[in-house]
Enzyme design. Structure first.
Site, mmCIF file in Angstrom:
data_model
loop_
_atom_site.group_PDB
_atom_site.id
_atom_site.type_symbol
_atom_site.label_atom_id
_atom_site.label_comp_id
_atom_site.label_asym_id
_atom_site.label_seq_id
_atom_site.Cartn_x
_atom_site.Cartn_y
_atom_site.Cartn_z
ATOM 1 N N THR B 13 4.951 -3.756 -3.184
ATOM 2 C CA THR B 13 5.557 -3.732 -4.548
ATOM 3 C C THR B 13 7.035 -3.993 -4.551
ATOM 4 O O THR B 13 7.861 -4.132 -3.470
ATOM 5 C CB THR B 13 5.498 -2.025 -5.321
ATOM 6 O OG1 THR B 13 6.180 -1.070 -4.541
ATOM 7 C CG2 THR B 13 3.967 -1.932 -5.333
ATOM 8 N N ASP B 14 7.679 -4.244 -5.745
ATOM 9 C CA ASP B 14 8.996 -4.723 -5.894
ATOM 10 C C ASP B 14 9.544 -3.905 -6.985
ATOM 11 O O ASP B 14 8.730 -2.948 -7.711
ATOM 12 C CB ASP B 14 9.459 -6.099 -6.094
ATOM 13 C CG ASP B 14 8.811 -6.637 -7.070
ATOM 14 O OD1 ASP B 14 8.593 -6.186 -8.257
ATOM 15 O OD2 ASP B 14 8.906 -8.139 -7.253
ATOM 16 N N ALA B 15 10.865 -3.992 -7.281
ATOM 17 C CA ALA B 15 11.544 -2.893 -8.206
ATOM 18 C C ALA B 15 10.938 -3.533 -9.785
ATOM 19 O O ALA B 15 11.308 -2.722 -10.549
ATOM 20 C CB ALA B 15 12.889 -3.405 -8.135
ATOM 21 N N GLY B 16 10.279 -4.645 -9.889
ATOM 22 C CA GLY B 16 9.542 -4.848 -11.134
ATOM 23 C C GLY B 16 8.339 -3.867 -11.543
ATOM 24 O O GLY B 16 7.803 -4.003 -12.576
#
Lengths: 128, 128, 128, 128
Positions: B13-16
């Site tokens: 996952t990412d910070a979005g």
């Protein structure tokens, strides 16, 4: 045209001795981020003030030659097309005189509910 | 059609708050590897015995909906086309009833000097 | 003791032909997540209902032998110590009879302002 | 003391909104590689000419504060100790005035059969 450069480290390579194919998308995104930063578009600010996010909808990736450990990659980024609620960017990755990879990336502009949102004239004017 | 499943972890996952776009290419490659393993094609053996490697030449990635942390992704893999020295695979990633991403991946068959090599009848027969 | 298994794919390896050192931390986190899931601790629920998050504070990683492409890694996870606001987990990664890596991971329990928070008796009872 | 700087991009973050814990090891390795390059140690050359490789044997990672998207990380790298066949490096990652992470990394010098190999006087002299 915007250019930036990134070094290939061990983390980017795989047991085939070359850059792992998914990692070209990482380099390309770093380059798009630097492009937006350079033309004065701050994505965090855009999200907070205007509730506008950029999301990738489509990627076309052509791999011509493999990049290797220690290569210094040069990435050219161009805005190819601006529509009402999306942008198409064209990116070329090379090392020295060698053409390594081409990408075409379609980015949609969405609101916080992930519905299509129009690009503001202010943002558009910076992208042209 | 071949199916396999992979869980989404924090690393994906990412910070979005969603799966980072390049990571769909990782899931897709895991699925292609499991497909080849299941039809009896051992890539390491192919490289050692026959000096034949598979390299990705083109990827087209359509992102429809974002995957999120803890999602169990289901990946369908099909051989769409077999040519003399290349294969096109079509892959669909979903979670439950939700269609998340489609990929079309062109894989070239090359020798150890990275020159195009013909797929052997033995390999072809396993892919059909 | 909790055990789970993960395959090594190209994405996990580097140009040295072995698993890239940072990626042992990815495998270890997948294993801790599966451990917590199996004892009935849902981290997303804990965050939403109780405002409690687990964050890694310290990692000690010993690398004994390298893992390679296609290896099936087996990961043992144990809770070594439970304190008021932290947990120490011990993890061992092996492949067949070969001992590959040992980790000791200190996880702190924090509230949404990242201040130390006590582990509830309910959570503690599941970890013992 | 050697210093270098790296930007945090989306690829480095996770759904917790911060840099994923394993990725500090990626930044640290980029910094060690730049350090070695700057003192004139070419790892590829060392491998080809002298059959000498550097492999990580132990990592101790202390996470103090989380790094976030767009942060410019500053990494200090010091050689703490040089033994006959190993080096201990100490690394500190910060952003502005904020101390984020400390690492201690033990690197072994091995031959192509992965047996311990002594550091040459030439290499040692560059590291001091």
């Amino acid at each position: 045209m915007h250019n930036c450069q990134f070094r290939v480290y061990y983390e980017d390579t795989d047991a085939g001795g070359v850059v792992y194919y998914a990692n070209y998308l990482k380099f390309a995104e770093r380059a798009r981020t630097e492009y937006l930063r350079d033309v004065g578009i701050n994505q965090s600010e855009l999200a907070e003030k205007d509730g506008i996010l950029f999301v990738v909808r489509h990627v076309s990736l052509d791999l011509k030659k493999p990049a290797r450990l220690d290569d210094m990659l040069s990435i050219n980024t161009n805005v190819e097309k601006i529509a009402g609620a999306s942008i198409i960017m064209r990116q070329e990755i090379s090392c020295g005189q060698i053409d390594l990879a081409h990408l075409s990336v379609k980015i949609a502009c969405v609101d916080t509910n992930m519905r299509p949102a129009r690009l503001s004239d202010n943002v558009k004017s910076k992208l042209v």
